[in-house]
Write a protein that holds these residues in place. Structure first.
Motif, PDB file in Angstrom:
ATOM      1  N   THR A 210       0.846  -1.190   0.000  1.00  0.00           N
ATOM      2  CA  THR A 210       0.000   0.000   0.000  1.00  0.00           C
ATOM      3  C   THR A 210       0.883   1.242   0.000  1.00  0.00           C
ATOM      4  OG1 THR A 210      -1.775  -1.144   1.183  1.00  0.00           O
ATOM      5  CG2 THR A 210      -1.804   1.265   1.223  1.00  0.00           C
ATOM      6  N   ILE A 211       0.574   2.175  -0.903  1.00  0.00           N
ATOM      7  CA  ILE A 211       1.343   3.422  -1.001  1.00  0.00           C
ATOM      8  C   ILE A 211       0.472   4.590  -0.573  1.00  0.00           C
ATOM      9  CG2 ILE A 211       2.885   2.587  -2.804  1.00  0.00           C
ATOM     10  CD1 ILE A 211       1.102   4.014  -4.851  1.00  0.00           C
ATOM     11  N   ASN A 212       1.110   5.637  -0.037  1.00  0.00           N
ATOM     12  CA  ASN A 212       0.367   6.822   0.385  1.00  0.00           C
ATOM     13  C   ASN A 212       0.448   7.916  -0.671  1.00  0.00           C
ATOM     14  OD1 ASN A 212       2.826   8.304   0.736  1.00  0.00           O
ATOM     15  ND2 ASN A 212       3.100   7.327   2.729  1.00  0.00           N
ATOM     16  N   ARG A 213      -0.196   9.032  -0.412  1.00  0.00           N
ATOM     17  CA  ARG A 213      -0.321  10.094  -1.409  1.00  0.00           C
ATOM     18  C   ARG A 213       1.011  10.762  -1.735  1.00  0.00           C
ATOM     19  NH1 ARG A 213      -2.287  12.622   3.329  1.00  0.00           N
ATOM     20  NH2 ARG A 213      -1.366  14.650   3.786  1.00  0.00           N
ATOM     21  N   TYR A 214       1.993  10.621  -0.846  1.00  0.00           N
ATOM     22  CA  TYR A 214       3.288  11.234  -1.113  1.00  0.00           C
ATOM     23  C   TYR A 214       4.140  10.378  -2.039  1.00  0.00           C
ATOM     24  CZ  TYR A 214       1.932  14.108   2.848  1.00  0.00           C
ATOM     25  OH  TYR A 214       1.249  14.951   3.690  1.00  0.00           O
ATOM     26  N   GLN A 215       3.767   9.120  -2.209  1.00  0.00           N
ATOM     27  CA  GLN A 215       4.554   8.218  -3.040  1.00  0.00           C
ATOM     28  C   GLN A 215       4.086   8.178  -4.484  1.00  0.00           C
ATOM     29  OE1 GLN A 215       3.970   4.940  -0.009  1.00  0.00           O
ATOM     30  NE2 GLN A 215       6.080   4.461  -0.563  1.00  0.00           N
ATOM     31  N   HIS A 216       2.799   8.428  -4.714  1.00  0.00           N
ATOM     32  CA  HIS A 216       2.326   8.400  -6.097  1.00  0.00           C
ATOM     33  C   HIS A 216       2.045   9.808  -6.584  1.00  0.00           C
ATOM     34  CE1 HIS A 216      -2.003   9.067  -5.223  1.00  0.00           C
ATOM     35  NE2 HIS A 216      -1.764   8.380  -4.128  1.00  0.00           N
ATOM     36  N   HIS A 217       2.144   9.979  -7.905  1.00  0.00           N
ATOM     37  CA  HIS A 217       1.985  11.282  -8.549  1.00  0.00           C
ATOM     38  C   HIS A 217       0.715  11.285  -9.388  1.00  0.00           C
ATOM     39  CE1 HIS A 217       6.676  11.155  -8.437  1.00  0.00           C
ATOM     40  NE2 HIS A 217       6.173  11.475  -7.262  1.00  0.00           N
ATOM     41  N   LYS A 218       0.512  12.382 -10.122  1.00  0.00           N
ATOM     42  CA  LYS A 218      -0.623  12.419 -11.043  1.00  0.00           C
ATOM     43  C   LYS A 218      -0.473  11.340 -12.112  1.00  0.00           C
ATOM     44  CE  LYS A 218      -2.205  16.345 -12.662  1.00  0.00           C
ATOM     45  NZ  LYS A 218      -3.601  16.572 -12.258  1.00  0.00           N
ATOM     46  N   TYR A 219       0.757  11.141 -12.588  1.00  0.00           N
ATOM     47  CA  TYR A 219       1.057  10.129 -13.604  1.00  0.00           C
ATOM     48  C   TYR A 219       2.151   9.220 -13.047  1.00  0.00           C
ATOM     49  CZ  TYR A 219      -1.255  13.733 -16.351  1.00  0.00           C
ATOM     50  OH  TYR A 219      -2.154  14.657 -16.805  1.00  0.00           O
ATOM     51  N   ASN A 220       1.956   7.916 -13.144  1.00  0.00           N
ATOM     52  CA  ASN A 220       2.837   6.981 -12.450  1.00  0.00           C
ATOM     53  C   ASN A 220       3.287   5.846 -13.356  1.00  0.00           C
ATOM     54  OD1 ASN A 220       2.357   7.886  -9.406  1.00  0.00           O
ATOM     55  ND2 ASN A 220       0.372   7.841 -10.417  1.00  0.00           N
ATOM     56  N   THR A 221       4.502   5.366 -13.089  1.00  0.00           N
ATOM     57  CA  THR A 221       5.028   4.173 -13.748  1.00  0.00           C
ATOM     58  C   THR A 221       5.279   3.111 -12.685  1.00  0.00           C
ATOM     59  OG1 THR A 221       6.077   5.447 -15.516  1.00  0.00           O
ATOM     60  CG2 THR A 221       6.889   3.211 -15.136  1.00  0.00           C
ATOM     61  N   LEU A 222       4.637   1.964 -12.844  1.00  0.00           N
ATOM     62  CA  LEU A 222       4.753   0.848 -11.910  1.00  0.00           C
ATOM     63  C   LEU A 222       5.539  -0.269 -12.595  1.00  0.00           C
ATOM     64  CD1 LEU A 222       3.812  -0.503  -9.208  1.00  0.00           C
ATOM     65  CD2 LEU A 222       1.806  -1.315 -10.487  1.00  0.00           C
ATOM     66  N   GLU A 223       6.572  -0.775 -11.923  1.00  0.00           N
ATOM     67  CA  GLU A 223       7.390  -1.847 -12.488  1.00  0.00           C
ATOM     68  C   GLU A 223       7.388  -3.054 -11.551  1.00  0.00           C
ATOM     69  OE1 GLU A 223      11.011  -0.171 -15.022  1.00  0.00           O
ATOM     70  OE2 GLU A 223      10.906   0.756 -13.040  1.00  0.00           O
ATOM     71  N   ALA A 224       7.202  -4.231 -12.136  1.00  0.00           N
ATOM     72  CA  ALA A 224       7.280  -5.491 -11.388  1.00  0.00           C
ATOM     73  C   ALA A 224       8.505  -6.244 -11.889  1.00  0.00           C
ATOM     74  CB  ALA A 224       6.014  -6.320 -11.602  1.00  0.00           C
ATOM     75  N   GLU A 225       9.375  -6.637 -10.968  1.00  0.00           N
ATOM     76  CA  GLU A 225      10.635  -7.265 -11.352  1.00  0.00           C
ATOM     77  C   GLU A 225      10.814  -8.609 -10.650  1.00  0.00           C
ATOM     78  OE1 GLU A 225      15.310  -5.946 -11.458  1.00  0.00           O
ATOM     79  OE2 GLU A 225      14.226  -5.740  -9.557  1.00  0.00           O
ATOM     80  N   PHE A 226      11.007  -9.657 -11.444  1.00  0.00           N
ATOM     81  CA  PHE A 226      11.504 -10.926 -10.926  1.00  0.00           C
ATOM     82  C   PHE A 226      13.025 -10.903 -11.090  1.00  0.00           C
ATOM     83  CE2 PHE A 226       7.164 -12.046 -12.068  1.00  0.00           C
ATOM     84  CZ  PHE A 226       6.775 -12.858 -11.014  1.00  0.00           C
ATOM     85  N   ARG A 227      13.725 -11.171  -9.998  1.00  0.00           N
ATOM     86  CA  ARG A 227      15.190 -11.199 -10.057  1.00  0.00           C
ATOM     87  C   ARG A 227      15.643 -12.580  -9.581  1.00  0.00           C
ATOM     88  NH1 ARG A 227      19.447  -7.526 -10.552  1.00  0.00           N
ATOM     89  NH2 ARG A 227      17.949  -5.893 -11.031  1.00  0.00           N
TER      90      ARG A 227
END
Length: 695
Positions: A416-433
């Motif tokens: 869960t992210i709060n309002r300070y972490q997300h912007h009007k436009y966001n890029t979400l990345e999922a990484e398997f390492r």
């Protein structure tokens, strides 16, 4: 002899120009792509390039420029090009710093929807040890943005290929009547929004009679009775009263153009210009109606993507059109699957970093989210003893979650992210390492695989972001609830047309567009309407409606100055001689969302447009509620409230007050001098009196 070769070069140039006139050079940058780096041992990137129907792929070329990392072993690194999912080119890298690949194109290379799909896949090597090459940051190959398509122009299939459903992709401008009505403005706004949804940038809006001759592909709006007789003659279908009409006029005209070629003559590059005559397709899409009622039906249809996308002819008569506002629970958009925001299934295999990226914006939700739950579900190959695997989540480039993978092979995780972490436009990345156990690297390159389930993975807005004061961070979601009215000053209406298009686009720039505001002149907007509607007002500074916004942070109708709160210096002073766009957002009466825009100077249309664009950009603050922008794309953001000390109204002060503020130091200095002189005078008199008394 030299003269002969010079003449031969010029003759060759003329022949080249004759061929060049039949081709258009369109760079990747012109199609919205910047330099694209491909990272890792085995990487790829894909381009989907939309083609206008006027171009023919037979005889066209793809020219790719790419720059490999200097650290790569060139004869052990490879590049592969696939066009329309078919292999087209494979090669080792050469030793050149910038490398070029030229490929011939054919009709078989075009995908469904008139796209050219280009995939660039790379296999890079820095050392002979693949395990050491893992995650080496020097492993990259960059596709340059000046790569281009050389497309052959053809009018062969122009009349059969172009129809109403696909003609918006190639439109460049909108033309409206010289004295636009509210219907005309509404049509411009919806046409602008429709064009912008196709990815068209720099949309031009012209008053009829002021369109340049170079603009040959445009939309013309207006009631049939308002369209000039010259253009009306191009419409071969006549709508009846209470009937709307889309009509696409197509023609091939002969036009002159100038072609500039750089020619090497005696080792000197000389620009040579030649005038060529070529056949040019021209299109005009008429958005009209038999009367105002019919015209309104056509405008309503503009907002219905299903109607437009399924109209494969050159005209469409509209007897009935409506937009429904009924919303289901899903349409309230508090929970969105990754598939809904454009995510696609992506099967990945290999070792090291395996990433998938997703883009979302606040306006995809029904309201500005205070918190967002990010949930991922997927599968991956189970780990062997000694293998190390992790699943990482990045938001806007920052790592927000990391967990170890286990032997289950099933991914089910949330953060869960709060309002300070997300912007009007966001890029979400999922990484398997994934890293195999020691000693198994060479044999494990295809052992690990993973896939995100985009149907079961989701974003869920937990709580709305509620504040006492509205800010641009909450635009346009603040207008999602309730009905909205767009209010415009009648004398400024023609200048606000393009800005209205930007606003309509933003109000519907989400996965389920359903905001259809009403349009009204400011003189017809009543006091009762303030309590019923959200308001977007595009007004002149002298409009009487300006005085009816008591909750506005700034009274735009008054002259004002804004100060820097740190050093008390003036950072902005309102001037009617400078072309600026001003915007402010706030809660109005009955707590409804209100956005007010105005413009100053001589370039009113550009100023309105600058303001409407500035408030939709990625803003760096959660609290800006006033925006001032100029026609040169400079913008200034402020957080103003009723108790702000950095706002000062100039015209509310009397002449005596302004005189005192300008000369108070001099007046005080004069008073001090008078006091001192009076003291000296009295002292001298006392001394003289004492002397007389002593004598």
């Amino acid at each position: 002899m030299n003269k002969f070769f010079s003449f031969l070069a010029l003759a060759l140039l003329l022949c080249t120009a004759a061929v060049a006139q039949q081709q258009a050079i369109i760079s990747f940058k012109a199609m919205g792509h910047d330099d694209e780096p491909i990272f890792g041992m085995s990487g790829s990137t894909a381009y989907f390039l939309k083609l206008d129907p006027q171009y023919e792929l037979n005889g066209s070329k793809l020219v790719l420029f790419f720059e490999p990392s200097q650290a790569l072993i060139k004869d052990k690194s490879y590049i592969n090009i696939l066009i329309n999912d078919r292999p087209s080119f494979s090669s080792k890298l050469s030793k050149d710093s910038i490398q070029r690949i030229t490929l011939e194109l054919s009709r078989e290379d075009i995908s469904t929807g008139n796209f050219v799909k280009i995939q660039v896949k790379t296999l890079a090597t820095i050392t002979d040890d693949k395990c050491r090459d893992l995650d080496n940051p020097a492993m990259w190959i960059k596709v340059k943005n000046y790569s281009y398509l050389a497309l052959t122009k053809s009018d062969k299939n122009f009349f059969s290929n172009v129809n109403i459903s696909n003609c918006f992709d190639s439109k460049k401008a909108i033309v409206y009547p010289a004295n636009p009505t509210l219907h005309d403005l509404k049509a411009v706004a919806w046409a602008y929004s429709r064009m912008k949804k196709t990815g068209t940038n720099n949309i031009q809006v012209f008053e009829e009679g002021k369109k340049p001759d170079s603009v040959r592909n445009y939309i013309m709006v207006g009631n049939m009775s308002e369209i000039s007789p010259e253009k009306r003659a191009l419409v071969k279908v006549t709508p009846q009263n209470n009937e709307g009409l889309f009509y696409l006029h197509k023609d091939i005209i002969v036009a002159n153009d100038t072609v500039t070629q750089l020619v090497n003559i005696k080792n000197t590059i000389v620009p040579v210009k030649t005038v060529v005559t070529e056949k040019v397709p021209t299109e005009i899409l008429f958005v009209t109606g038999g009367d105002d009622a019919g015209f309104e039906k056509t405008i309503t249809a503009l907002g219905n993507m299903n109607i437009l996308n399924s109209t494969f002819g050159d005209y469409l008569l509209i007897d009935a059109a409506e937009n429904t506002f009924f919303k289901t629970i899903d349409e309230n958009r508090s929970k969105l699957s990754l598939k809904q925001i454009g995510g696609a299934t992506n099967f990945m295999s290999g070792i090291g970093s395996l990433k998938s990226a997703y883009n979302f914006k606040n306006s995809d939700f029904s309201f500005t989210p205070k918190e967002v739950e990010i949930h991922f579900q997927g599968i991956y190959s189970s780990l062997n003893p000694g293998d190390r695997g992790f699943f990482n989540i990045y938001l806007n480039g920052s790592l927000i979650s990391s967990e170890k993978l286990d032997v289950s092979g099933k991914l089910n995780t949330s953060v869960t992210i709060n309002r300070y972490q997300h912007h009007k436009y966001n890029t979400l990345e999922a990484e398997f390492r994934f890293y195999p156990s020691s000693g198994n690297c060479q044999n494990s390159f295809t052992n690990f695989f993973s896939e995100i389930d985009v149907d079961q993975s989701y974003l869920e807005s937990k709580n709305p972001f509620i504040t006492n004061d509205l800010s641009f961070y909450q635009y346009p979601e603040a207008f999602n609830n309730g009905n909205t009215r767009i209010v415009v000053s009648q004398e400024y209406a023609k200048y606000a047309a393009a800005a209205m298009g930007e606003i309509i686009y933003e109000l519907n720039n989400n996965i389920n567009a359903n905001n259809f505001p009403e349009f009204v002149y400011s003189k017809d907007f009543t006091d009762a309407d303030f309590k019923k509607y959200n308001v977007v007002a595009l007004l002149s500074r002298g409009d009487k409606l300006m005085e009816k916004f008591p909750d506005a942070p700034i009274k735009f109708q008054k002259d004002f100055r804004l100060y820097n709160s740190d050093n008390n210096k003036v950072v902005y002073k309102l001037s009617d001689s400078v072309s600026n766009g001003l915007a402010q957002i706030f809660y109005g009466r009955s707590n409804n969302a209100t956005l007010v825009l105005t413009a100053t100077g001589t370039q009113l249309a550009d100023a309105f447009l600058a303001a409407s664009r500035s408030i939709t950009e990625q803003l760096s603050t959660l609290s800006s509620n006033v925006c001032i922008s100029d026609v040169n794309n400079n913008k200034y953001l402020f957080n103003i409230n009723k108790s702000s000390e950095n706002l000062e109204y100039i015209d509310t002060k009397s002449a005596l007050t302004r005189f005192w503020e300008s000369y108070n130091l001099y007046i005080l200095l004069g008073i001090l001098v008078l006091i001192l002189l009076s003291f000296l005078y009295v002292r001298s008199k006392i001394q003289k009196s004492q002397e007389i008394f002593n004598d």
